[in-house]
Design a protein around this motif. Structure first.
Motif, mmCIF file in Angstrom:
data_model
loop_
_atom_site.group_PDB
_atom_site.id
_atom_site.type_symbol
_atom_site.label_atom_id
_atom_site.label_comp_id
_atom_site.label_asym_id
_atom_site.label_seq_id
_atom_site.Cartn_x
_atom_site.Cartn_y
_atom_site.Cartn_z
ATOM 1 N N UNK A 221 0.831 -1.203 0.000
ATOM 2 C CA UNK A 221 0.000 0.000 0.000
ATOM 3 C C UNK A 221 0.865 1.253 0.000
ATOM 4 N N UNK A 222 1.855 1.293 0.881
ATOM 5 C CA UNK A 222 2.718 2.472 0.968
ATOM 6 C C UNK A 222 3.511 2.659 -0.319
ATOM 7 N N UNK A 223 4.058 1.573 -0.841
ATOM 8 C CA UNK A 223 4.843 1.662 -2.082
ATOM 9 C C UNK A 223 3.991 2.132 -3.253
ATOM 10 N N UNK A 224 2.825 1.519 -3.398
ATOM 11 C CA UNK A 224 1.976 1.906 -4.519
ATOM 12 C C UNK A 224 1.445 3.328 -4.352
ATOM 13 N N UNK A 225 1.188 3.742 -3.116
ATOM 14 C CA UNK A 225 0.756 5.115 -2.876
ATOM 15 C C UNK A 225 1.847 6.094 -3.302
ATOM 16 N N UNK A 226 3.069 5.805 -2.926
ATOM 17 C CA UNK A 226 4.189 6.668 -3.287
ATOM 18 C C UNK A 226 4.390 6.720 -4.802
ATOM 19 N N UNK A 227 4.451 5.566 -5.420
ATOM 20 C CA UNK A 227 4.711 5.511 -6.869
ATOM 21 C C UNK A 227 3.565 6.130 -7.659
ATOM 22 N N UNK A 228 2.339 5.750 -7.320
ATOM 23 C CA UNK A 228 1.191 6.289 -8.061
ATOM 24 C C UNK A 228 1.025 7.793 -7.846
ATOM 25 N N UNK A 229 1.320 8.270 -6.637
ATOM 26 C CA UNK A 229 1.241 9.713 -6.383
ATOM 27 C C UNK A 229 2.214 10.467 -7.269
ATOM 28 N N UNK A 230 3.424 9.956 -7.372
ATOM 29 C CA UNK A 230 4.429 10.596 -8.232
ATOM 30 C C UNK A 230 4.018 10.542 -9.699
ATOM 31 N N UNK A 231 3.549 9.392 -10.134
ATOM 32 C CA UNK A 231 3.144 9.247 -11.538
ATOM 33 C C UNK A 231 1.973 10.174 -11.858
ATOM 34 N N UNK A 232 0.922 10.126 -11.034
ATOM 35 C CA UNK A 232 -0.246 10.973 -11.297
ATOM 36 C C UNK A 232 0.103 12.455 -11.198
ATOM 37 N N UNK A 233 0.897 12.814 -10.204
ATOM 38 C CA UNK A 233 1.289 14.219 -10.051
ATOM 39 C C UNK A 233 2.067 14.711 -11.256
ATOM 40 N N UNK A 234 3.057 13.934 -11.703
ATOM 41 C CA UNK A 234 3.859 14.344 -12.858
ATOM 42 C C UNK A 234 3.030 14.365 -14.136
ATOM 43 N N UNK A 235 2.123 13.411 -14.266
ATOM 44 C CA UNK A 235 1.251 13.381 -15.441
ATOM 45 C C UNK A 235 0.341 14.609 -15.474
ATOM 46 N N UNK A 236 -0.241 14.959 -14.338
ATOM 47 C CA UNK A 236 -1.104 16.137 -14.268
ATOM 48 C C UNK A 236 -0.312 17.426 -14.528
ATOM 49 N N UNK A 237 0.885 17.494 -13.989
ATOM 50 C CA UNK A 237 1.727 18.675 -14.230
ATOM 51 C C UNK A 237 2.067 18.781 -15.702
ATOM 52 N N UNK A 238 2.413 17.658 -16.321
ATOM 53 C CA UNK A 238 2.757 17.675 -17.749
ATOM 54 C C UNK A 238 1.567 18.071 -18.615
ATOM 55 N N UNK A 239 0.386 17.659 -18.222
ATOM 56 C CA UNK A 239 -0.807 17.932 -19.025
ATOM 57 C C UNK A 239 -1.407 19.321 -18.785
ATOM 58 N N UNK A 240 -1.410 19.783 -17.536
ATOM 59 C CA UNK A 240 -2.178 20.975 -17.219
ATOM 60 C C UNK A 240 -1.389 22.158 -16.650
ATOM 61 N N UNK A 241 -0.159 21.967 -16.294
ATOM 62 C CA UNK A 241 0.591 23.038 -15.633
ATOM 63 C C UNK A 241 1.000 24.126 -16.613
ATOM 64 N N UNK A 242 0.901 25.362 -16.144
ATOM 65 C CA UNK A 242 1.353 26.509 -16.937
ATOM 66 C C UNK A 242 2.565 27.164 -16.285
ATOM 67 N N UNK A 243 3.078 26.541 -15.226
ATOM 68 C CA UNK A 243 4.227 27.083 -14.507
ATOM 69 C C UNK A 243 5.481 26.820 -15.314
ATOM 70 N N UNK A 244 6.300 27.865 -15.437
ATOM 71 C CA UNK A 244 7.577 27.688 -16.115
ATOM 72 C C UNK A 244 8.490 26.891 -15.214
ATOM 73 N N UNK A 245 9.387 26.184 -15.799
ATOM 74 C CA UNK A 245 10.297 25.343 -15.042
ATOM 75 C C UNK A 245 11.482 26.155 -14.531
ATOM 76 N N UNK A 246 11.208 27.167 -13.726
ATOM 77 C CA UNK A 246 12.259 27.979 -13.116
ATOM 78 C C UNK A 246 12.668 27.348 -11.794
ATOM 79 N N UNK A 247 13.892 27.577 -11.400
ATOM 80 C CA UNK A 247 14.364 27.105 -10.116
ATOM 81 C C UNK A 247 13.789 28.026 -9.047
ATOM 82 N N UNK A 248 13.227 27.426 -8.005
ATOM 83 C CA UNK A 248 12.598 28.196 -6.943
ATOM 84 C C UNK A 248 13.585 28.282 -5.783
ATOM 85 N N UNK A 249 13.743 29.488 -5.234
ATOM 86 C CA UNK A 249 14.618 29.679 -4.088
ATOM 87 C C UNK A 249 13.837 29.275 -2.834
ATOM 88 N N UNK A 250 14.128 28.066 -2.308
ATOM 89 C CA UNK A 250 13.388 27.534 -1.173
ATOM 90 C C UNK A 250 13.577 28.362 0.088
#
Length: 185
Positions: A22-51
């Motif tokens: 459960x933990x492994x699949x949650x981690x992997x699927x969260x990353x996959x879905x998050x990156x997929x959504x960012x690739x499809x819908x994000x309008x943020x430029x890929x600038x480095x953010x000063x944390x």
């Protein structure tokens, strides 16, 4: 719901596999879905953010936080669907049984004060509920190696058993059912 004997070693093995899976699949699927959504819908430029400039109260402007959060939620839904699908499988049998017992214990615990009061007055149904409750707690404590408080549970179970014997109640005649809890509001 009847209590049943389950193999402790098999239960622990399968529970550990389910937790890690459960933990492994949650981690992997969260990353996959998050990156997929960012690739499809994000309008943020890929600038480095000063944390160092980010405060706890605000995310950087144009952050992809919402896409990552949606990815986590989607991963939870996928995992929930998988668990729902396999809950009746032979592999998941013991884990699902313990989960169901814990749910019933929670229902009883919410009304425990009233059930104990009724049992003190000799209510047969309350005694049956408490007998089931303490037996189920004892079973789960043994399965989870929780021996620290097992003696107090055994004492409570012994007290209830004595009350049942004094009233000459055949505890096996009427097994526990969740509907019995409706009388204790």
């Amino acid at each position: 719901m009847q209590l049943k004997d389950i193999d402790k070693a098999r239960y622990k093995k399968h529970l550990n596999i389910v937790i890690v899976g459960f933990i492994s699949s949650l981690l992997i699927l969260s990353l996959i879905f998050g990156q997929l959504l960012i690739a499809l819908f994000s309008t943020v430029e890929q600038n480095v953010i000063d944390l160092a400039k980010i405060t706890a109260e605000q995310a950087p402007e144009g952050s992809n936080f919402k896409f990552n959060l949606i990815g986590v939620v989607l991963a939870l839904f996928v995992n929930a669907a998988i668990l729902h699908r396999v809950k009746n499988s032979d592999f998941f049998n013991e884990v699902y049984y313990v989960w169901q017992i814990k749910q019933v214990q929670n229902l009883i615990y919410r009304k425990l004060k009233k059930i104990k009061a009724a049992a003190k007055e000799g209510d047969e149904q309350a005694l049956r509920i408490l007998f089931y409750y303490y037996n189920s707690i004892k079973q789960l404590y043994i399965l989870d190696d929780n021996t620290i408080t097992l003696s107090s549970v055994e004492k409570n179970l012994q007290d209830i058993t004595e009350s049942i014997n004094e009233k000459n109640i055949d505890i096996d005649a009427l097994p526990f059912d969740k509907a019995m809890l409706a009388d204790y509001k």
